[in-house]
Design a protein around this motif. Structure first.
Motif, mmCIF file in Angstrom:
data_model
loop_
_atom_site.group_PDB
_atom_site.id
_atom_site.type_symbol
_atom_site.label_atom_id
_atom_site.label_comp_id
_atom_site.label_asym_id
_atom_site.label_seq_id
_atom_site.Cartn_x
_atom_site.Cartn_y
_atom_site.Cartn_z
ATOM 1 N N ARG A 91 0.854 -1.190 0.000
ATOM 2 C CA ARG A 91 0.000 0.000 0.000
ATOM 3 C C ARG A 91 0.891 1.241 0.000
ATOM 4 O O ARG A 91 1.733 1.413 0.883
ATOM 5 N N ILE A 92 0.684 2.102 -0.998
ATOM 6 C CA ILE A 92 1.406 3.367 -1.067
ATOM 7 C C ILE A 92 0.380 4.486 -1.206
ATOM 8 O O ILE A 92 -0.394 4.518 -2.165
ATOM 9 N N THR A 93 0.361 5.379 -0.243
ATOM 10 C CA THR A 93 -0.517 6.533 -0.292
ATOM 11 C C THR A 93 0.244 7.692 -0.902
ATOM 12 O O THR A 93 1.348 8.026 -0.454
ATOM 13 N N THR A 94 -0.346 8.305 -1.936
ATOM 14 C CA THR A 94 0.333 9.377 -2.657
ATOM 15 C C THR A 94 -0.529 10.632 -2.707
ATOM 16 O O THR A 94 -1.756 10.584 -2.581
ATOM 17 N N VAL A 125 2.809 7.535 2.640
ATOM 18 C CA VAL A 125 2.821 6.390 3.548
ATOM 19 C C VAL A 125 3.052 5.136 2.719
ATOM 20 O O VAL A 125 2.409 4.936 1.681
ATOM 21 N N MET A 126 3.971 4.290 3.179
ATOM 22 C CA MET A 126 4.298 3.064 2.458
ATOM 23 C C MET A 126 4.240 1.889 3.423
ATOM 24 O O MET A 126 4.856 1.933 4.491
ATOM 25 N N VAL A 127 3.496 0.873 3.038
ATOM 26 C CA VAL A 127 3.202 -0.246 3.922
ATOM 27 C C VAL A 127 3.267 -1.548 3.134
ATOM 28 O O VAL A 127 2.845 -1.589 1.973
ATOM 29 N N GLN A 128 3.776 -2.601 3.757
ATOM 30 C CA GLN A 128 3.686 -3.941 3.175
ATOM 31 C C GLN A 128 2.725 -4.768 4.001
ATOM 32 O O GLN A 128 2.870 -4.870 5.226
ATOM 33 N N LYS A 129 1.724 -5.325 3.332
ATOM 34 C CA LYS A 129 0.749 -6.180 4.006
ATOM 35 C C LYS A 129 1.087 -7.647 3.746
ATOM 36 O O LYS A 129 1.565 -8.004 2.675
ATOM 37 N N TYR A 144 -2.754 3.938 8.218
ATOM 38 C CA TYR A 144 -1.666 3.040 8.575
ATOM 39 C C TYR A 144 -0.606 3.854 9.299
ATOM 40 O O TYR A 144 -0.057 4.814 8.756
ATOM 41 N N GLU A 145 -0.336 3.487 10.541
ATOM 42 C CA GLU A 145 0.693 4.148 11.326
ATOM 43 C C GLU A 145 1.473 3.100 12.128
ATOM 44 O O GLU A 145 0.984 2.001 12.382
ATOM 45 N N THR A 146 2.656 3.467 12.530
ATOM 46 C CA THR A 146 3.473 2.587 13.347
ATOM 47 C C THR A 146 2.913 2.527 14.768
ATOM 48 O O THR A 146 2.150 3.397 15.184
ATOM 49 N N ARG A 147 3.277 1.471 15.510
ATOM 50 C CA ARG A 147 2.915 1.363 16.929
ATOM 51 C C ARG A 147 4.197 1.333 17.742
ATOM 52 O O ARG A 147 5.035 0.440 17.573
#
Length: 342
Positions: free
Chosen positions: A198-201, A212-216, A315-318
């Motif tokens: 997931r990449i939010t642009t 924001v860049m996330v790997q699911k 999507y945020e870090t914890r």
């Protein structure tokens, strides 16, 4: 980056109408149990944060706000802030192209890398022919979120194609797609699920900014979303994991994938430069919808686009999992700060 008074007032009224003290208290107790704190101060802090800090109770919990200082909290995006950004900059009518998966496939067909068909626009013979080429099919409800409208069927034992077509249409599963073949490296983590990036642009009219860049990661189900047992890890600008994976929904930490044992903390998105190039092209296609969360699947030779979300998803870090105490809000502020005051 202060949210507009109108947006905050609307949010406050909405939260007040939905306020259920028992639900908030249960959240506070859960947080206290997980973090070794006392529940009453957390309860009060959650109410204050909801009323005056644009922070829903679930945001407070998922981002570990009880462990963060006030200044650290200000670096995290919340559902309210993200929703306001999306509605402020994205044209609602044009956003329907992303909201409906059939419209999306038509608009972004050259980025899909897979065959698809609209079931209610064709007959059972065409479905049978499609299944002959692709015995396992993916059936989707065109308008759905969080992977809830995605299903996988093995058609090897289908004998009555008229009945099968009618069944799918009756369930609203009218978008039929060829399954995606993922990169061998991603398959080594979980072969049974397409593990998406997931990449939010944000497209400012000239430059596409990855925010924001996330790997699911999936657990063998048809989707890698939380609703199917999936989890995620945040990524840095080079497509590398920044720490353990987590679900965001409860206390969790994945140093390795639970099934395959592959390292999450050492994960690197394959073909990363191509992934960034793909979302750069996609983000320019509908400039009236500049703020989008893109789901990308990396194939053996190239990435392909799965969908775009005009409300990107939070999507945020914890900090309890990763130790990272800064969220993605500063990056949003640098390129989208003015949007919050609309």
């Amino acid at each position: 980056m202060d949210i507009s008074l109108k947006a905050r007032a609307g949010y406050f009224l909405k939260r007040a109408a939905a306020f259920r003290p028992t639900r908030v208290w249960n959240f506070a107790r859960q947080i206290a149990d997980e973090q070794g704190k006392w529940a009453p101060p957390i309860f009060v802090d959650m109410l204050w944060s909801a009323a005056f800090r644009d922070t829903a109770y679930i945001d407070y919990y998922e981002a570990d706000f009880a462990l963060l200082s006030r200044s650290e909290r200000k670096t995290f995006m919340t559902s309210l802030i993200q929703h306001h950004l999306a509605t402020a900059v994205n044209d609602r009518e044009d956003a329907k192209t992303l909201e409906d998966k059939i419209n999306f496939n038509r608009a972004f067909g050259d980025f899909l890398g897979r065959e698809w068909m609209q079931l209610d626009d064709t007959d059972a013979a065409a479905l049978a022919a499609f299944a002959a080429r692709h015995p396992v099919i993916i059936a989707k409800v065109p308008v759905s979120r969080e992977g809830k409208g995605v299903f996988r069927y093995d058609t090897a034992e289908v004998t009555d194609w008229d009945a099968f077509r009618a069944e799918l249409i009756g369930k609203g599963q009218i978008l039929i797609e060829q399954p995606i073949v993922q990169h061998p490296y991603l398959a080594s983590y979980c072969a049974g699920t397409v593990n998406t990036t997931r990449i939010t642009t944000y497209f400012d009219g000239t430059t596409v900014h990855p925010l924001v860049m996330v790997q699911k990661f999936g657990r063998g189900a048809v989707s890698d979303q939380f609703t199917w047992g999936g989890f995620f890890t945040m990524l840095d600008d080079d497509g590398h994991s920044v720490g353990p994976g987590h679900t965001g929904k409860h206390k969790s930490s994945y140093l390795v994938h639970p099934e395959s044992g592959q390292s999450i903390v050492e994960f690197q998105v394959p073909l990363w430069d191509q992934v960034l190039a793909l979302v750069d092209q996609a983000a320019r296609r509908i400039p009236t919808v500049p703020y989008v969360g893109w789901d990308v699947a990396v194939g053996p030779e190239a990435p392909v686009l799965i969908e775009g979300n005009w409300i990107p998803g939070l999507y945020e870090t914890r900090v309890s999992t990763t130790g990272i105490r800064e969220g993605s809000r500063p990056r949003h502020e640098r390129v989208m700060g003015d949007a919050l005051r609309r």
